[in-house]
Design a protein around this motif. Structure first.
Motif, PDB file in Angstrom:
ATOM      1  N   ALA A   1       0.839  -1.206   0.000  1.00  0.00           N
ATOM      2  CA  ALA A   1       0.000   0.000   0.000  1.00  0.00           C
ATOM      3  C   ALA A   1       0.870   1.251   0.000  1.00  0.00           C
ATOM      4  O   ALA A   1       1.868   1.336   0.719  1.00  0.00           O
ATOM      5  CB  ALA A   1      -0.917  -0.004   1.217  1.00  0.00           C
ATOM      6  N   GLN A   2       0.503   2.212  -0.822  1.00  0.00           N
ATOM      7  CA  GLN A   2       1.226   3.475  -0.904  1.00  0.00           C
ATOM      8  C   GLN A   2       0.249   4.639  -0.765  1.00  0.00           C
ATOM      9  O   GLN A   2      -0.872   4.584  -1.273  1.00  0.00           O
ATOM     10  CB  GLN A   2       1.978   3.590  -2.238  1.00  0.00           C
ATOM     11  N   SER A   3       0.697   5.671  -0.092  1.00  0.00           N
ATOM     12  CA  SER A   3      -0.148   6.840   0.120  1.00  0.00           C
ATOM     13  C   SER A   3      -0.488   7.522  -1.201  1.00  0.00           C
ATOM     14  O   SER A   3       0.311   7.534  -2.140  1.00  0.00           O
ATOM     15  CB  SER A   3       0.580   7.830   1.040  1.00  0.00           C
ATOM     16  N   SER A   4      -1.689   8.089  -1.263  1.00  0.00           N
ATOM     17  CA  SER A   4      -2.136   8.801  -2.467  1.00  0.00           C
ATOM     18  C   SER A   4      -2.387  10.268  -2.129  1.00  0.00           C
ATOM     19  O   SER A   4      -3.135  10.576  -1.198  1.00  0.00           O
ATOM     20  CB  SER A   4      -3.417   8.163  -3.018  1.00  0.00           C
ATOM     21  N   GLY A   5      -1.753  11.145  -2.889  1.00  0.00           N
ATOM     22  CA  GLY A   5      -1.941  12.579  -2.671  1.00  0.00           C
ATOM     23  C   GLY A   5      -3.359  13.032  -2.930  1.00  0.00           C
ATOM     24  O   GLY A   5      -3.812  14.033  -2.355  1.00  0.00           O
ATOM     25  N   PHE A   6      -4.084  12.293  -3.793  1.00  0.00           N
ATOM     26  CA  PHE A   6      -5.468  12.671  -4.076  1.00  0.00           C
ATOM     27  C   PHE A   6      -6.325  12.567  -2.819  1.00  0.00           C
ATOM     28  O   PHE A   6      -7.336  13.260  -2.687  1.00  0.00           O
ATOM     29  CB  PHE A   6      -6.046  11.769  -5.170  1.00  0.00           C
ATOM     30  N   GLY A   7      -5.890  11.707  -1.892  1.00  0.00           N
ATOM     31  CA  GLY A   7      -6.621  11.579  -0.636  1.00  0.00           C
ATOM     32  C   GLY A   7      -6.647  12.883   0.140  1.00  0.00           C
ATOM     33  O   GLY A   7      -7.649  13.226   0.773  1.00  0.00           O
ATOM     34  N   LEU A   8      -5.534  13.644   0.094  1.00  0.00           N
ATOM     35  CA  LEU A   8      -5.483  14.930   0.783  1.00  0.00           C
ATOM     36  C   LEU A   8      -6.458  15.930   0.157  1.00  0.00           C
ATOM     37  O   LEU A   8      -7.072  16.736   0.867  1.00  0.00           O
ATOM     38  CB  LEU A   8      -4.060  15.490   0.734  1.00  0.00           C
ATOM     39  N   ILE A   9      -6.575  15.884  -1.175  1.00  0.00           N
ATOM     40  CA  ILE A   9      -7.521  16.763  -1.864  1.00  0.00           C
ATOM     41  C   ILE A   9      -8.946  16.443  -1.435  1.00  0.00           C
ATOM     42  O   ILE A   9      -9.751  17.332  -1.145  1.00  0.00           O
ATOM     43  CB  ILE A   9      -7.366  16.623  -3.391  1.00  0.00           C
ATOM     44  N   LEU A  10      -9.240  15.143  -1.386  1.00  0.00           N
ATOM     45  CA  LEU A  10     -10.574  14.702  -0.972  1.00  0.00           C
ATOM     46  C   LEU A  10     -10.833  15.079   0.486  1.00  0.00           C
ATOM     47  O   LEU A  10     -11.927  15.556   0.835  1.00  0.00           O
ATOM     48  CB  LEU A  10     -10.691  13.184  -1.160  1.00  0.00           C
ATOM     49  N   LEU A  11      -9.820  14.898   1.324  1.00  0.00           N
ATOM     50  CA  LEU A  11      -9.938  15.248   2.743  1.00  0.00           C
ATOM     51  C   LEU A  11     -10.187  16.744   2.921  1.00  0.00           C
ATOM     52  O   LEU A  11     -11.075  17.160   3.675  1.00  0.00           O
ATOM     53  CB  LEU A  11      -8.671  14.828   3.481  1.00  0.00           C
ATOM     54  N   ALA A  12      -9.417  17.549   2.208  1.00  0.00           N
ATOM     55  CA  ALA A  12      -9.570  18.999   2.298  1.00  0.00           C
ATOM     56  C   ALA A  12     -10.939  19.443   1.787  1.00  0.00           C
ATOM     57  O   ALA A  12     -11.577  20.336   2.376  1.00  0.00           O
ATOM     58  CB  ALA A  12      -8.458  19.695   1.514  1.00  0.00           C
TER      59      ALA A  12
END
Length: 274
Positions: free
Chosen positions: A61-72
């Motif tokens: 598993a690798q972190s996804s930067g898109f997750g931060l966009i969704l979180l924000a």
């Protein structure tokens, strides 16, 4: 791990007013969302069922930067909704924020396994009052019309005016709580969960979900018919006493039996957890 703990604690603090608001909605008299407390538990169980595949994918598993966009995006929706006192927007932001967290921490490898349980959280979100009022009004008129029409075919002399049904010795009013909307929302959630326990094509799963709509409506019409018959035979007071509450529970029995029947009719196979 400490990052996850800090973020989770921070989010809980931010969403405390939202959780309290949801709790009041669930516990309100004649609530359409009394099942709301169960939804997160079901969602957690759906994730637990997939624990084998999730555990196997953790090493890659690798972190996804898109997750931060969704979180924000979710947090902005929550803050804006809170400032404008739009509770629905705040409720809706919760699964978006959780989806952003899942995508950020576990990436695209694991996120697809979390997608459905997160989507299921939609069923804990109360609809805006204006929507509930509009839908329940139409549903209670339709239910009263169908029930009175069927009872008339039995030879019982009744008339209907809107959602009020007149009998020779009294009348029954199909109110908003008796519209069938509550059972429809609960049964839709149950139908969606059923698809996760069945091995069937996407078409059959879609049919199973959609079957919840007529099943819920038919179950509610059966309840109103029973109330009309009880009022006709035993009087209005008897129909609106214990029997009224009893048939309210009976609706969910009818609906559950109907949903199980739909599963068998579609020949869906029950699958075991991982």
């Amino acid at each position: 791990m400490y990052k996850i703990v800090i973020i989770v604690i921070s989010l809980i603090a931010i969403y405390v007013p939202t959780f309290l608001s949801l709790g009041r909605k669930y516990l309100a008299a004649d609530s359409y969302y009394s099942h709301g407390f169960l939804v997160p538990l079901v969602s957690a169980y759906l994730i637990w069922r997939k624990r084998g595949r999730i555990w196997a994918l953790l090493p890659v598993a690798q972190s996804s930067g898109f997750g931060l966009i969704l979180l924000a995006s979710g947090l902005l929706l929550h803050l804006a909704s809170t400032a404008l006192t739009l509770n629905f927007g705040s409720y809706l932001s919760l699964p978006i924020v959780l989806a952003g967290l899942g995508l950020y921490f576990w990436g695209k490898a694991i996120f697809p396994l979390l997608l459905f349980p997160l989507f299921f959280l939609i069923f804990m979100i109360p609809l805006p009052n204006v929507v509930i009022i509009a839908v329940s009004f139409k549903m209670k008129i339709l239910a009263a019309q169908m029930a009175s029409g069927i009872v008339s075919l039995m030879g019982i002399p009744i008339t209907r005016d809107g959602s009020t049904i007149y009998l020779p010795a009294g009348s029954l009013v199909v109110g908003d709580p008796c519209s069938g909307l509550k059972s429809l929302i609960s049964l839709l959630a149950l139908g969606v969960v059923f698809t996760q326990f069945t091995d069937a094509s996407r078409l059959k799963k879609n049919i199973l979900c959609l079957s919840a709509i007529p099943i819920a409506m038919i179950s509610n019409v059966l309840r109103i018919i029973l109330l009309i018959l009880a009022a006709y035979v035993y009087g209005e007071k008897a129909a609106l006493g214990f029997f009224h509450d009893f048939t309210g529970m009976l609706v969910f029995v009818f609906a559950f039996v109907g949903l199980v029947g739909a599963v068998r009719l579609l020949k869906c196979q029950i699958i075991k957890p991982d």
